[in-house]
Design a protein around this motif. Structure first.
Motif, PDB file in Angstrom:
ATOM      1  N   HIS A  27       2.787  19.646  -7.455  1.00 38.95           N
ATOM      2  CA  HIS A  27       1.572  18.851  -7.593  1.00 38.95           C
ATOM      3  C   HIS A  27       0.541  19.143  -6.498  1.00 38.95           C
ATOM      4  CE1 HIS A  27       4.447  16.641 -10.095  1.00 38.95           C
ATOM      5  NE2 HIS A  27       3.393  16.218 -10.768  1.00 38.95           N
ATOM      6  N   GLY A  28       0.768  20.193  -5.717  1.00 42.99           N
ATOM      7  CA  GLY A  28      -0.219  20.617  -4.739  1.00 42.99           C
ATOM      8  C   GLY A  28      -0.415  19.669  -3.576  1.00 42.99           C
ATOM      9  N   HIS A  29       0.645  18.963  -3.179  1.00 44.91           N
ATOM     10  CA  HIS A  29       0.533  17.980  -2.098  1.00 44.91           C
ATOM     11  C   HIS A  29       0.974  18.583  -0.768  1.00 44.91           C
ATOM     12  CE1 HIS A  29      -0.801  14.018  -3.148  1.00 44.91           C
ATOM     13  NE2 HIS A  29      -0.060  13.978  -4.240  1.00 44.91           N
ATOM     14  N   SER A  30       0.203  18.341   0.271  1.00 47.63           N
ATOM     15  CA  SER A  30       0.663  18.543   1.639  1.00 47.63           C
ATOM     16  C   SER A  30       1.300  17.242   2.126  1.00 47.63           C
ATOM     17  CB  SER A  30      -0.514  18.908   2.540  1.00 47.63           C
ATOM     18  OG  SER A  30      -1.399  17.794   2.649  1.00 47.63           O
ATOM     19  N   SER A  31       1.922  17.307   3.289  1.00 47.85           N
ATOM     20  CA  SER A  31       2.505  16.077   3.847  1.00 47.85           C
ATOM     21  C   SER A  31       1.428  15.036   4.098  1.00 47.85           C
ATOM     22  CB  SER A  31       3.253  16.387   5.143  1.00 47.85           C
ATOM     23  OG  SER A  31       4.358  17.227   4.901  1.00 47.85           O
ATOM     24  N   ASN A  32       0.268  15.487   4.592  1.00 45.17           N
ATOM     25  CA  ASN A  32      -0.809  14.539   4.892  1.00 45.17           C
ATOM     26  C   ASN A  32      -1.409  13.936   3.634  1.00 45.17           C
ATOM     27  OD1 ASN A  32      -0.633  14.807   7.678  1.00 45.17           O
ATOM     28  ND2 ASN A  32      -2.012  16.558   7.714  1.00 45.17           N
ATOM     29  N   SER A  33      -1.612  14.762   2.570  1.00 47.17           N
ATOM     30  CA  SER A  33      -2.237  14.220   1.359  1.00 47.17           C
ATOM     31  C   SER A  33      -1.300  13.242   0.655  1.00 47.17           C
ATOM     32  CB  SER A  33      -2.640  15.356   0.410  1.00 47.17           C
ATOM     33  OG  SER A  33      -1.519  16.009  -0.144  1.00 47.17           O
ATOM     34  N   LEU A  34       0.011  13.523   0.661  1.00 43.97           N
ATOM     35  CA  LEU A  34       0.951  12.572   0.061  1.00 43.97           C
ATOM     36  C   LEU A  34       0.948  11.269   0.858  1.00 43.97           C
ATOM     37  CD1 LEU A  34       3.107  11.798  -1.975  1.00 43.97           C
ATOM     38  CD2 LEU A  34       4.818  12.936  -0.549  1.00 43.97           C
ATOM     39  N   ALA A  35       0.879  11.366   2.169  1.00 44.46           N
ATOM     40  CA  ALA A  35       0.844  10.158   2.997  1.00 44.46           C
ATOM     41  C   ALA A  35      -0.396   9.317   2.681  1.00 44.46           C
ATOM     42  CB  ALA A  35       0.862  10.534   4.476  1.00 44.46           C
ATOM     43  N   ARG A  36      -1.542   9.964   2.474  1.00 50.15           N
ATOM     44  CA  ARG A  36      -2.757   9.208   2.147  1.00 50.15           C
ATOM     45  C   ARG A  36      -2.613   8.475   0.820  1.00 50.15           C
ATOM     46  NH1 ARG A  36      -5.360  13.793   4.364  1.00 50.15           N
ATOM     47  NH2 ARG A  36      -5.626  14.708   2.285  1.00 50.15           N
TER      48      ARG A  36
ATOM     49  N   LEU B  83       0.428   1.544  -1.303  1.00 47.95           N
ATOM     50  CA  LEU B  83       1.001   0.384  -0.626  1.00 47.95           C
ATOM     51  C   LEU B  83      -0.047  -0.718  -0.461  1.00 47.95           C
ATOM     52  CD1 LEU B  83       3.794  -0.327   0.469  1.00 47.95           C
ATOM     53  CD2 LEU B  83       2.991   0.285   2.742  1.00 47.95           C
ATOM     54  N   GLU B  84      -1.306  -0.327  -0.257  1.00 53.23           N
ATOM     55  CA  GLU B  84      -2.369  -1.334  -0.187  1.00 53.23           C
ATOM     56  C   GLU B  84      -2.506  -2.067  -1.519  1.00 53.23           C
ATOM     57  OE1 GLU B  84      -7.115  -1.748   0.999  1.00 53.23           O
ATOM     58  OE2 GLU B  84      -6.237   0.216   0.578  1.00 53.23           O
ATOM     59  N   HIS B  85      -2.386  -1.312  -2.615  1.00 52.24           N
ATOM     60  CA  HIS B  85      -2.455  -1.924  -3.941  1.00 52.24           C
ATOM     61  C   HIS B  85      -1.284  -2.879  -4.156  1.00 52.24           C
ATOM     62  CE1 HIS B  85      -2.892  -2.382  -8.230  1.00 52.24           C
ATOM     63  NE2 HIS B  85      -1.694  -1.871  -8.415  1.00 52.24           N
ATOM     64  N   ILE B  86      -0.109  -2.521  -3.644  1.00 53.66           N
ATOM     65  CA  ILE B  86       1.088  -3.323  -3.856  1.00 53.66           C
ATOM     66  C   ILE B  86       1.096  -4.576  -2.981  1.00 53.66           C
ATOM     67  CG2 ILE B  86       3.610  -3.339  -3.565  1.00 53.66           C
ATOM     68  CD1 ILE B  86       3.475  -0.280  -4.194  1.00 53.66           C
ATOM     69  N   THR B  87       0.778  -4.412  -1.699  1.00 52.02           N
ATOM     70  CA  THR B  87       0.958  -5.496  -0.738  1.00 52.02           C
ATOM     71  C   THR B  87      -0.343  -6.125  -0.258  1.00 52.02           C
ATOM     72  OG1 THR B  87       0.878  -4.025   1.193  1.00 52.02           O
ATOM     73  CG2 THR B  87       3.028  -4.310   0.111  1.00 52.02           C
ATOM     74  N   GLY B  88      -1.477  -5.444  -0.521  1.00 51.79           N
ATOM     75  CA  GLY B  88      -2.753  -5.921   0.006  1.00 51.79           C
ATOM     76  C   GLY B  88      -3.048  -5.418   1.406  1.00 51.79           C
ATOM     77  N   ARG B  89      -2.115  -4.663   1.996  1.00 50.42           N
ATOM     78  CA  ARG B  89      -2.311  -4.089   3.328  1.00 50.42           C
ATOM     79  C   ARG B  89      -2.077  -2.586   3.265  1.00 50.42           C
ATOM     80  NH1 ARG B  89       0.980  -8.374   4.081  1.00 50.42           N
ATOM     81  NH2 ARG B  89       2.776  -7.017   4.424  1.00 50.42           N
ATOM     82  N   SER B  90      -2.963  -1.822   3.894  1.00 50.26           N
ATOM     83  CA  SER B  90      -2.810  -0.370   3.881  1.00 50.26           C
ATOM     84  C   SER B  90      -1.542   0.037   4.606  1.00 50.26           C
ATOM     85  CB  SER B  90      -4.027   0.285   4.537  1.00 50.26           C
ATOM     86  OG  SER B  90      -3.884   1.695   4.515  1.00 50.26           O
ATOM     87  N   GLY B  91      -0.896   1.075   4.106  1.00 50.41           N
ATOM     88  CA  GLY B  91       0.310   1.576   4.751  1.00 50.41           C
ATOM     89  C   GLY B  91      -0.005   2.365   6.011  1.00 50.41           C
ATOM     90  N   LYS B  92       1.041   2.725   6.748  1.00 53.57           N
ATOM     91  CA  LYS B  92       0.871   3.489   7.989  1.00 53.57           C
ATOM     92  C   LYS B  92       1.591   4.823   7.916  1.00 53.57           C
ATOM     93  CE  LYS B  92       0.266  -0.690  10.791  1.00 53.57           C
ATOM     94  NZ  LYS B  92       0.739  -1.485  11.958  1.00 53.57           N
ATOM     95  N   PHE B  93       1.718   5.356   6.703  1.00 55.55           N
ATOM     96  CA  PHE B  93       2.355   6.659   6.545  1.00 55.55           C
ATOM     97  C   PHE B  93       1.445   7.746   7.120  1.00 55.55           C
ATOM     98  CE2 PHE B  93       3.691   4.217   2.685  1.00 55.55           C
ATOM     99  CZ  PHE B  93       5.014   4.030   3.060  1.00 55.55           C
ATOM    100  N   ASP B  94       2.049   8.803   7.635  1.00 55.54           N
ATOM    101  CA  ASP B  94       1.283   9.973   8.047  1.00 55.54           C
ATOM    102  C   ASP B  94       2.109  11.215   7.734  1.00 55.54           C
ATOM    103  OD1 ASP B  94       3.255  10.064  10.019  1.00 55.54           O
ATOM    104  OD2 ASP B  94       1.946   9.288  11.597  1.00 55.54           O
TER     105      ASP B  94
END
Length: 419
Positions: free
Chosen positions: A16-25, A31-42
């Motif tokens: 799917h053409g994902h880098s580690s950073n793009s998947l984290a974004r 996660l923001e959609h699920i919990t209302g708070r943005s995630g902290k993945f990187d």
């Protein structure tokens, strides 16, 4: 090969053409959609998963992964604590309690009562993926051939089929959310096909249904798509205040806030509508925002196929139409020519659509002969079905030509040719 590495996740990312950073974004947005708070993945988080250092993420992370990829955590190579790969094959899929709290579940009680539980089909990820492929086929048809009755009927059939799965199948709330999103998108595709056929009353009915389904889905990307379609439909009906309101609704979605490419498209659609309300300064401001957001966007990041059309060429086309509506035809023609030059050879509908607008820009500059030469190139061939936006635009061009250059030789020749 290192046996501890998560090769399944690595393979999905490569496909799917994902880098580690793009998947984290993408996961942070999910996660923001699920919990209302943005995630902290990187990127480091994802690299830990790929290396096998983290074998079983927490519940919220697994839900976010499933939202983004369409696959269960075990299908992505993660392993529950205390389980071996062999043991996983005997485990039935389970639903996290978080799913029940987060996503929409909505089988009517009457339907549940009427259908024996044992007879209900289980709807899963594979069914969703097949429907997504059907959707990709529809978008390819629209991109290359334009809308019309054939596309509209195909989209309605797929929407009906998706809703039938909702009524008769057993599924997790996550899968139900995806089915609502697909039904909304199929219905919106039917709406767009009806617009291309100038069947605006029918398009309005499709749109009202699509808005409801998109709301049930809770999917920010789908909601953005539906609202921008609603803006386009209102514009076709010259309901400019409604067109602006729909564009502003697209800006309220999470994906507009989280992805500059979606933000660019939101601002561009707003700019196209604002001249109709007389708010020219705000239209120019929206164009600046659209350009700036487009430059910030990572065009290599994975997005749904519904965004494939939004290239530099498409942005130039929308900028050109905005300048045309602002009464600046020279600037409009410049951007529209840039748009046409960058279109793919197979984008016949878009080429014709933007070429007619070049003809409008040339006519507004007093170049009637040049405008007619441009417009002639998109006249439908003899025997073709005379419906859709292009014939409607050519009729409008004929009216403007007769107002701008009444009695001129080129006008008489055009009238004779299109009679």
């Amino acid at each position: 090969m290192d046996p501890t590495r998560n090769t399944a996740l690595e393979a999905w990312m490569a496909e799917h053409g994902h880098s580690s950073n793009s998947l984290a974004r993408d996961l942070n947005r999910a996660l923001e959609h699920i919990t209302g708070r943005s995630g902290k993945f990187d990127g480091r988080t994802v690299r830990d998963w790929k290396s096998g250092r983290v074998k079983w993420p927490n519940t919220a992370t697994r839900v976010a992964l499933e939202q983004v990829t369409g696959l269960d955590a075990t299908e992505l190579g993660f392993m529950p604590r205390g389980k071996t790969p062999a043991a996983l094959t005997s485990l039935a899929p389970s639903e996290d309690p978080l799913h029940r709290r987060t996503f929409v579940t909505c089988l009517p009680a009457a339907t549940l009562a009427a259908t024996p539980i044992a007879a209900r089909l289980t709807i899963g990820t594979a069914d969703v993926q097949r429907l997504r492929q059907n959707l990709a086929d529809l978008w390819e048809m629209d991109d290359q051939q334009g809308g019309g009755p054939t596309l509209e009927k195909a989209a309605i059939r797929l929407s009906d089929r998706t809703e039938e799965l909702q009524r008769t199948g057993t599924a997790t709330s996550r899968i139900r959310s995806r089915l609502y999103a697909l039904a909304a998108t199929f219905t919106a595709t039917a709406m767009w096909a009806a617009v291309d056929s100038r069947q605006l009353d029918r398009a309005q009915r499709h749109m009202e249904k699509a808005v409801t389904l998109a709301g049930l889905s809770g999917d920010g990307q789908v909601q953005h798509q539906i609202w921008r379609y609603a803006s386009m439909l209102a514009g076709q009906q010259e309901r400019w205040v409604d067109a602006v309101a729909a564009s502003e609704a697209a800006m309220s979605t999470s994906v507009h806030r989280g992805d500059p490419l979606y933000a660019s498209l939101s601002h561009a659609r707003l700019a196209v509508s604002l001249p109709g309300t007389g708010d020219h300064p705000r239209a120019l401001n929206a164009l600046e925002r659209a350009e700036a957001a487009f430059e910030r966007a990572d065009r290599g990041e994975w997005r749904p196929a519904s965004m494939d059309f939004y290239t530099r060429s498409e942005l130039d086309g929308l900028v050109g139409i905005t300048y045309l509506r602002l009464g600046r035809p020279e600037r409009a023609e410049y951007h529209l020519h840039r748009c046409i030059t960058a279109l793919r050879p197979d984008q016949h509908r878009n080429r014709a659509y933007y070429a007619v607008h070049i003809a409008f820009a040339q006519l507004a500059q007093g170049a009637a002969e040049r405008a007619c030469t441009t417009a002639v190139s998109v006249i439908p061939p003899p025997g073709s079905t005379n419906t859709g936006r292009i014939p409607h635009l050519l009729t409008t061009f004929t009216s403007k030509l007769n107002i701008t250059a009444p009695g001129a030789r080129i006008t008489r020749e055009w009238n004779a040719r299109t009679a």
